[in-house]
Scaffold this motif. Structure first.
Motif, short mmCIF file in Angstrom:
data_model
loop_
_atom_site.label_atom_id
_atom_site.label_comp_id
_atom_site.label_asym_id
_atom_site.label_seq_id
_atom_site.Cartn_x
_atom_site.Cartn_y
_atom_site.Cartn_z
N LEU A 1 0.84 -1.19 0.00
CA LEU A 1 0.00 0.00 0.00
C LEU A 1 0.88 1.24 0.00
N PRO A 2 0.50 2.29 -0.69
CA PRO A 2 -0.74 2.41 -1.45
C PRO A 2 -0.71 1.53 -2.69
N LEU A 3 -1.89 1.05 -3.04
CA LEU A 3 -2.07 0.18 -4.20
C LEU A 3 -1.82 1.00 -5.46
N LYS A 4 -0.90 0.55 -6.27
CA LYS A 4 -0.61 1.25 -7.52
C LYS A 4 -0.45 0.22 -8.64
N ILE A 5 -1.34 0.31 -9.60
CA ILE A 5 -1.24 -0.52 -10.78
C ILE A 5 -1.01 0.42 -11.94
N ASP A 6 0.15 0.30 -12.56
CA ASP A 6 0.42 1.14 -13.72
C ASP A 6 -0.38 0.60 -14.89
N GLY A 7 -1.44 1.29 -15.24
CA GLY A 7 -2.29 0.84 -16.34
C GLY A 7 -3.43 -0.02 -15.83
N LYS A 8 -3.83 -0.94 -16.66
CA LYS A 8 -4.98 -1.79 -16.35
C LYS A 8 -4.55 -3.05 -15.60
N LEU A 9 -5.48 -3.60 -14.84
CA LEU A 9 -5.24 -4.86 -14.13
C LEU A 9 -4.89 -5.97 -15.14
N SER A 10 -5.57 -5.95 -16.27
CA SER A 10 -5.32 -6.97 -17.30
C SER A 10 -3.87 -6.91 -17.80
N ASP A 11 -3.35 -5.71 -18.00
CA ASP A 11 -1.96 -5.55 -18.45
C ASP A 11 -0.98 -5.99 -17.36
N PHE A 12 -1.31 -5.66 -16.12
CA PHE A 12 -0.47 -6.06 -14.99
C PHE A 12 -0.33 -7.58 -14.94
N LEU A 13 -1.47 -8.28 -15.02
CA LEU A 13 -1.44 -9.74 -14.93
C LEU A 13 -0.77 -10.38 -16.15
N ALA A 14 -1.07 -9.86 -17.32
CA ALA A 14 -0.44 -10.40 -18.54
C ALA A 14 1.08 -10.27 -18.45
N ASN A 15 1.55 -9.15 -17.94
CA ASN A 15 2.98 -8.93 -17.79
C ASN A 15 3.58 -9.85 -16.73
N LYS A 16 2.93 -9.94 -15.57
CA LYS A 16 3.45 -10.78 -14.48
C LYS A 16 3.49 -12.25 -14.85
N LEU A 17 2.47 -12.72 -15.56
CA LEU A 17 2.36 -14.14 -15.86
C LEU A 17 2.89 -14.51 -17.24
N GLN A 18 3.28 -13.48 -17.99
CA GLN A 18 3.81 -13.69 -19.33
C GLN A 18 2.88 -14.53 -20.21
N ARG A 19 1.60 -14.14 -20.16
CA ARG A 19 0.57 -14.82 -20.95
C ARG A 19 -0.40 -13.80 -21.49
N ASP A 20 -1.13 -14.19 -22.50
CA ASP A 20 -2.18 -13.35 -23.05
C ASP A 20 -3.32 -13.24 -22.04
N TYR A 21 -3.78 -12.02 -21.77
CA TYR A 21 -4.79 -11.83 -20.74
C TYR A 21 -6.09 -12.55 -21.07
N SER A 22 -6.46 -12.61 -22.33
CA SER A 22 -7.73 -13.28 -22.66
C SER A 22 -7.69 -14.75 -22.25
N LYS A 23 -6.54 -15.38 -22.40
CA LYS A 23 -6.37 -16.78 -21.96
C LYS A 23 -6.44 -16.87 -20.43
N ILE A 24 -5.72 -15.97 -19.75
CA ILE A 24 -5.72 -15.95 -18.29
C ILE A 24 -7.14 -15.78 -17.77
N SER A 25 -7.84 -14.80 -18.33
CA SER A 25 -9.20 -14.47 -17.89
C SER A 25 -10.17 -15.63 -18.11
N LYS A 26 -10.07 -16.25 -19.27
CA LYS A 26 -10.97 -17.36 -19.60
C LYS A 26 -10.74 -18.54 -18.65
N VAL A 27 -9.48 -18.91 -18.44
CA VAL A 27 -9.16 -20.02 -17.54
C VAL A 27 -9.62 -19.72 -16.13
N PHE A 28 -9.36 -18.51 -15.65
CA PHE A 28 -9.75 -18.12 -14.29
C PHE A 28 -11.26 -18.22 -14.12
#
Length: 188
Positions: free
Chosen positions: A85-112
């Motif tokens: 804290l403070p919570l800071k996400i540079d950009g969108k949550l989708s971009d953050f996760l795609a970057n962290k997991l090195q995967r396409d967000y649409s795939k991450i989102s669908k599986v989740f």
């Protein structure tokens, strides 16, 4: 044989400590540990059975499917994000996760969504609300400060989302002086 094991419900530092202690007692060689993952030097089937027994006895589960591993990685990244804290996400949550997991967000989102029955965004809202509850229970912050720490656009946005998720106003929750928090491993 050195192998990574992915663990469901391993969501805090206390979880890490419990598993470190239990694996040490069982003489299983722990090489690395972090939320959701163990790296072990494990040779015998007997040691694998002991590992599974330790996990189950402590409320954890060994993850075997690729989809469940990805889902758990998403949860761990979001839980880690909430610790800073403070919570800071540079950009969108989708971009953050795609970057962290090195995967396409649409795939991450669908599986989740398939494995959890809830969207990542809804899960993240639930995590934020649990963090709000935690912060309300400490006298350090007022509602405006909490909304700023958790990157809400304003206190009204936080208030509406809190009421929608909990059925209570922020003030009612604070005045209740009861701990209605949900464990992080039970959020879905």
């Amino acid at each position: 044989m050195v192998k990574d094991f992915y663990i469901k419900n391993m969501v805090c530092d206390r979880c890490i400590k419990v598993l470190e202690d239990e694996l040490s007692k069982a003489n299983i060689s722990l090489l690395d540990i972090e939320l959701g993952r163990l790296r072990l030097d494990i040779n015998e089937k007997e040691q694998l059975n002991t590992l599974i027994e330790i996990l189950e006895r402590n409320g954890f589960t060994l993850i075997t499917s690729t989809e469940d591993k990805l889902t758990e990685k998403v949860k761990i990244e979001l839980i880690k994000l909430m610790d800073e804290l403070p919570l800071k996400i540079d950009g969108k949550l989708s971009d953050f996760l795609a970057n962290k997991l090195q995967r396409d967000y649409s795939k991450i989102s669908k599986v989740f969504s398939i494995t959890e029955g809830i969207t990542i965004e809804k899960y993240f809202i639930k995590l934020r609300i649990e963090k709000v509850k935690e912060l309300i229970q400490t006298p350090d912050y007022n509602f405006t400060e909490i909304s700023q720490l958790l990157d809400y656009s304003n206190v009204n946005h936080l208030s509406k989302q809190f009421k929608s998720e909990t059925g209570m106003s922020l003030s009612d929750y604070k005045d209740g002086q009861k701990n209605f928090r949900n464990p992080l491993d039970k959020i879905v």
